[in-house]
Design a protein around this motif. Structure first.
Motif, PDB file in Angstrom:
ATOM      1  N   LYS A 189       0.859  -1.187   0.000  1.00  0.00           N
ATOM      2  CA  LYS A 189       0.000   0.000   0.000  1.00  0.00           C
ATOM      3  C   LYS A 189       0.895   1.237   0.000  1.00  0.00           C
ATOM      4  O   LYS A 189       1.458   1.605   1.030  1.00  0.00           O
ATOM      5  CB  LYS A 189      -0.899   0.001   1.237  1.00  0.00           C
ATOM      6  CG  LYS A 189      -1.986  -1.061   1.230  1.00  0.00           C
ATOM      7  CD  LYS A 189      -2.872  -0.916   2.465  1.00  0.00           C
ATOM      8  CE  LYS A 189      -3.993  -1.951   2.469  1.00  0.00           C
ATOM      9  NZ  LYS A 189      -4.846  -1.819   3.670  1.00  0.00           N
ATOM     10  N   LYS A 190       1.019   1.860  -1.159  1.00  0.00           N
ATOM     11  CA  LYS A 190       1.919   3.004  -1.279  1.00  0.00           C
ATOM     12  C   LYS A 190       1.468   4.196  -0.428  1.00  0.00           C
ATOM     13  O   LYS A 190       2.249   5.099  -0.160  1.00  0.00           O
ATOM     14  CB  LYS A 190       2.022   3.447  -2.740  1.00  0.00           C
ATOM     15  CG  LYS A 190       2.563   2.372  -3.687  1.00  0.00           C
ATOM     16  CD  LYS A 190       3.992   1.989  -3.360  1.00  0.00           C
ATOM     17  CE  LYS A 190       4.641   1.194  -4.470  1.00  0.00           C
ATOM     18  NZ  LYS A 190       3.944  -0.063  -4.788  1.00  0.00           N
ATOM     19  N   ASN A 191       0.199   4.183  -0.035  1.00  0.00           N
ATOM     20  CA  ASN A 191      -0.298   5.288   0.786  1.00  0.00           C
ATOM     21  C   ASN A 191      -0.214   4.990   2.273  1.00  0.00           C
ATOM     22  O   ASN A 191      -0.666   5.779   3.091  1.00  0.00           O
ATOM     23  CB  ASN A 191      -1.751   5.608   0.416  1.00  0.00           C
ATOM     24  CG  ASN A 191      -2.695   4.456   0.730  1.00  0.00           C
ATOM     25  OD1 ASN A 191      -2.277   3.308   0.730  1.00  0.00           O
ATOM     26  ND2 ASN A 191      -3.951   4.758   0.991  1.00  0.00           N
ATOM     27  N   LYS A 192       0.364   3.848   2.611  1.00  0.00           N
ATOM     28  CA  LYS A 192       0.462   3.482   4.025  1.00  0.00           C
ATOM     29  C   LYS A 192       1.871   3.009   4.363  1.00  0.00           C
ATOM     30  O   LYS A 192       2.127   1.835   4.587  1.00  0.00           O
ATOM     31  CB  LYS A 192      -0.568   2.409   4.388  1.00  0.00           C
ATOM     32  CG  LYS A 192      -1.984   2.965   4.499  1.00  0.00           C
ATOM     33  CD  LYS A 192      -2.917   2.014   5.222  1.00  0.00           C
ATOM     34  CE  LYS A 192      -4.289   2.640   5.430  1.00  0.00           C
ATOM     35  NZ  LYS A 192      -5.197   1.740   6.175  1.00  0.00           N
ATOM     36  N   GLN A 216       2.318   8.264   9.607  1.00  0.00           N
ATOM     37  CA  GLN A 216       1.901   7.626   8.361  1.00  0.00           C
ATOM     38  C   GLN A 216       2.114   8.599   7.209  1.00  0.00           C
ATOM     39  O   GLN A 216       1.716   9.764   7.285  1.00  0.00           O
ATOM     40  CB  GLN A 216       0.425   7.227   8.417  1.00  0.00           C
ATOM     41  CG  GLN A 216      -0.066   6.575   7.119  1.00  0.00           C
ATOM     42  CD  GLN A 216      -1.535   6.182   7.180  1.00  0.00           C
ATOM     43  OE1 GLN A 216      -2.084   6.004   8.262  1.00  0.00           O
ATOM     44  NE2 GLN A 216      -2.162   6.062   6.028  1.00  0.00           N
ATOM     45  N   ASN A 234       2.161   9.072   2.716  1.00  0.00           N
ATOM     46  CA  ASN A 234       1.642   8.584   1.439  1.00  0.00           C
ATOM     47  C   ASN A 234       2.704   8.815   0.370  1.00  0.00           C
ATOM     48  O   ASN A 234       3.015   9.957   0.031  1.00  0.00           O
ATOM     49  CB  ASN A 234       0.346   9.324   1.095  1.00  0.00           C
ATOM     50  CG  ASN A 234      -0.293   8.811  -0.191  1.00  0.00           C
ATOM     51  OD1 ASN A 234       0.266   7.965  -0.889  1.00  0.00           O
ATOM     52  ND2 ASN A 234      -1.468   9.334  -0.510  1.00  0.00           N
ATOM     53  N   ASN A 292       2.462   8.399  -2.683  1.00  0.00           N
ATOM     54  CA  ASN A 292       1.871   8.919  -3.910  1.00  0.00           C
ATOM     55  C   ASN A 292       1.564  10.414  -3.827  1.00  0.00           C
ATOM     56  O   ASN A 292       1.163  11.016  -4.825  1.00  0.00           O
ATOM     57  CB  ASN A 292       0.571   8.168  -4.232  1.00  0.00           C
ATOM     58  CG  ASN A 292       0.825   6.688  -4.472  1.00  0.00           C
ATOM     59  OD1 ASN A 292       1.815   6.317  -5.090  1.00  0.00           O
ATOM     60  ND2 ASN A 292      -0.063   5.841  -3.981  1.00  0.00           N
ATOM     61  N   ASP A 293       1.736  10.999  -2.669  1.00  0.00           N
ATOM     62  CA  ASP A 293       1.392  12.403  -2.457  1.00  0.00           C
ATOM     63  C   ASP A 293       2.632  13.280  -2.630  1.00  0.00           C
ATOM     64  O   ASP A 293       3.614  13.125  -1.900  1.00  0.00           O
ATOM     65  CB  ASP A 293       0.811  12.586  -1.053  1.00  0.00           C
ATOM     66  CG  ASP A 293       0.217  13.972  -0.844  1.00  0.00           C
ATOM     67  OD1 ASP A 293       0.427  14.846  -1.697  1.00  0.00           O
ATOM     68  OD2 ASP A 293      -0.461  14.152   0.187  1.00  0.00           O
ATOM     69  N   LEU A 324       4.681  15.090   0.101  1.00  0.00           N
ATOM     70  CA  LEU A 324       5.722  14.420   0.886  1.00  0.00           C
ATOM     71  C   LEU A 324       7.057  15.137   0.730  1.00  0.00           C
ATOM     72  O   LEU A 324       7.859  15.200   1.667  1.00  0.00           O
ATOM     73  CB  LEU A 324       5.856  12.959   0.432  1.00  0.00           C
ATOM     74  CG  LEU A 324       7.051  12.163   0.970  1.00  0.00           C
ATOM     75  CD1 LEU A 324       6.977  12.044   2.486  1.00  0.00           C
ATOM     76  CD2 LEU A 324       7.102  10.777   0.332  1.00  0.00           C
TER      77      LEU A 324
END
Length: 234
Positions: free
Chosen positions: A153-156, A171, A173, A175-176, A179
């Motif tokens: 899970k790329k967001n976790k 935590q 992400n 994909n964000d 970051l």
């Protein structure tokens, strides 16, 4: 897409902790003065093994380990408490001890022996690793740990980070793009990175998504064939 994203302003400064390993080196106009503080061949070992980002844990063999009480033991100077101090503060404390012991000027250099971090979960390679840099990003850590598994899970991605007085879990992400400007873009020594798996990991013992889907389709096809046979028989 070419927008400049500034680094986050992070006030947090890493303080040395028990079981950290620090590299302490000494320099003087008379090299004979510094030989008493060098473990046999340690300077030669550092030069021979190189200081690349993907190198081994050089300072485990050549550095000074901080004991459980927060002290390092340096030849001639004895035990000096440096846990709870920043690198610069620890350097100044060792320098003061050196100046009190010698009349001659001896320069002290102190720094962490690389950035140690641990990866767990859906990484290509899990375990404790060392980046031989003063500063490393989360992507440096991911690159050293191998490309994350397709089931991750790329967001976790959780960062378990040690602070002076306790531990926090953050935590992030992957994909964000925010970051890049977050305080977690740069990893800290002793960070633990845990990449959570997708729920599909719980289905059977498949190693990846395609084999899991294949297992599901195979079972579904068998059920349909069985149903058709039973219907035809009736």
């Amino acid at each position: 897409m070419d927008e400049l994203i500034p680094f986050a302003e992070v006030e947090y400064r890493y303080v040395l902790q028990p079981f950290d390993i620090v590299d302490i080196d000494f320099a003087a106009s008379d090299e004979e003065l510094t030989k008493a503080f060098e473990f046999q061949g340690s300077r030669g070992m550092r030069g021979g093994m190189g200081m690349g980002g993907g190198g081994g844990d050089i300072f485990y063999f050549t550095g000074y380990s901080i004991d459980q009480q927060g002290f390092v033991e340096i030849p001639k100077l004895g035990k000096i408490e440096i846990a709870g101090l920043t690198e610069e503060e620890a350097k100044e404390k060792v320098q003061e001890a050196m100046d009190a012991f010698f009349k001659e000027s001896i320069f002290v250099k102190l720094r962490l022996g690389g950035i140690r971090f641990t990866t767990l979960g859906e990484f290509g390679s899990s375990g404790t690793k060392v980046i031989m840099k003063n500063r490393a990003t989360i992507f440096d850590a991911l690159a050293m740990s191998g490309e994350s598994n397709i089931l991750a899970k790329k967001n976790k991605l959780f960062i378990i980070r040690h602070y002076d007085g306790g531990t926090k879990i953050h935590q992030i992400n992957l994909n964000d793009r925010k970051l890049l400007a977050s305080p977690y873009f740069f990893i800290q020594p002793n960070d633990i990175l845990y990449l959570e798996p997708m729920r599909i990991r719980q289905i059977g013992s498949a190693d990846n998504l395609s084999s899991s889907l294949g297992l599901i389709l195979s079972i579904s096809s068998s059920v349909l064939v069985l149903f058709a046979l039973l219907s035809g028989g009736l």
